[in-house]
Design a protein around this motif. Structure first.
Motif, PDB file in Angstrom:
ATOM      1  N   SER A 119      12.731 -12.190  -1.667  1.00  0.00           N
ATOM      2  CA  SER A 119      12.110 -11.513  -2.809  1.00  0.00           C
ATOM      3  C   SER A 119      12.074 -10.001  -2.630  1.00  0.00           C
ATOM      4  N   THR A 120      12.176  -9.543  -1.390  1.00  0.00           N
ATOM      5  CA  THR A 120      12.188  -8.093  -1.140  1.00  0.00           C
ATOM      6  C   THR A 120      13.585  -7.513  -1.295  1.00  0.00           C
ATOM      7  N   MET A 163       0.574 -11.127   1.921  1.00  0.00           N
ATOM      8  CA  MET A 163       0.436  -9.967   1.030  1.00  0.00           C
ATOM      9  C   MET A 163       1.785  -9.611   0.406  1.00  0.00           C
ATOM     10  N   ILE A 164       2.845  -9.632   1.204  1.00  0.00           N
ATOM     11  CA  ILE A 164       4.185  -9.328   0.691  1.00  0.00           C
ATOM     12  C   ILE A 164       4.606 -10.390  -0.322  1.00  0.00           C
ATOM     13  N   LYS A 199       2.733 -11.843  -2.443  1.00  0.00           N
ATOM     14  CA  LYS A 199       2.080 -11.512  -3.708  1.00  0.00           C
ATOM     15  C   LYS A 199       2.655 -10.254  -4.340  1.00  0.00           C
ATOM     16  N   LYS A 200       3.128  -9.330  -3.477  1.00  0.00           N
ATOM     17  CA  LYS A 200       3.678  -8.072  -3.986  1.00  0.00           C
ATOM     18  C   LYS A 200       4.876  -7.680  -3.125  1.00  0.00           C
ATOM     19  N   PRO A 201       6.071  -8.185  -3.461  1.00  0.00           N
ATOM     20  CA  PRO A 201       7.262  -7.948  -2.639  1.00  0.00           C
ATOM     21  C   PRO A 201       7.600  -6.470  -2.426  1.00  0.00           C
ATOM     22  N   SER A 202       7.187  -5.603  -3.325  1.00  0.00           N
ATOM     23  CA  SER A 202       7.498  -4.182  -3.166  1.00  0.00           C
ATOM     24  C   SER A 202       6.559  -3.487  -2.175  1.00  0.00           C
ATOM     25  N   LEU A 203       5.603  -4.205  -1.629  1.00  0.00           N
ATOM     26  CA  LEU A 203       4.593  -3.618  -0.742  1.00  0.00           C
ATOM     27  C   LEU A 203       5.225  -2.871   0.431  1.00  0.00           C
ATOM     28  N   GLU A 231       6.931   0.347  -0.673  1.00  0.00           N
ATOM     29  CA  GLU A 231       5.935   1.312  -1.141  1.00  0.00           C
ATOM     30  C   GLU A 231       5.201   1.971   0.021  1.00  0.00           C
TER      31      GLU A 231
END
Length: 95
Positions: free
Chosen positions: A43-44, A82-83, A85-89, A92
């Motif tokens: 997903s990343t 955490m990643i 839930k938010k792959p762009s973490l 970022e």
């Protein structure tokens, strides 16, 4: 109450709790979900090498997680959740 008395009280309460005695303390249990490491990495959009570097683990460790030979634990499991839930973490935070 002195600092010594406060510390001793806390230690005695911890011992009582460890022995299963009811001490009236509030106990929180946090459940971190199991993670599908391969899906999270995919997903990343990062390669295995790049993803391993981005979360500071050895590529071999990542491969073991992805192939189910090992499971991430502790901070790694939390970070991966955490990643998920938010792959762009990762990108970022590492900019």
């Amino acid at each position: 109450m002195s600092a010594y008395d406060s510390i001793m009280q806390g230690l005695n309460e911890a011992l009582d709790h460890a022995q299963g005695k009811e001490i009236g303390a509030h106990v929180s249990h946090i459940v971190v979900p199991s993670v599908d490491v391969a899906a999270i990495r995919a997903s990343t959009g990062l390669s295995q090498s790049a993803f391993a570097r981005s979360i500071s683990v050895a590529k071999g460790t990542l491969l073991n997680w992805e192939h189910g030979r090992r499971q991430p634990t502790g901070p790694a499991q939390v970070l991966l959740a955490m990643i998920a839930k938010k792959p762009s973490l990762v990108s970022e935070l590492l900019r």
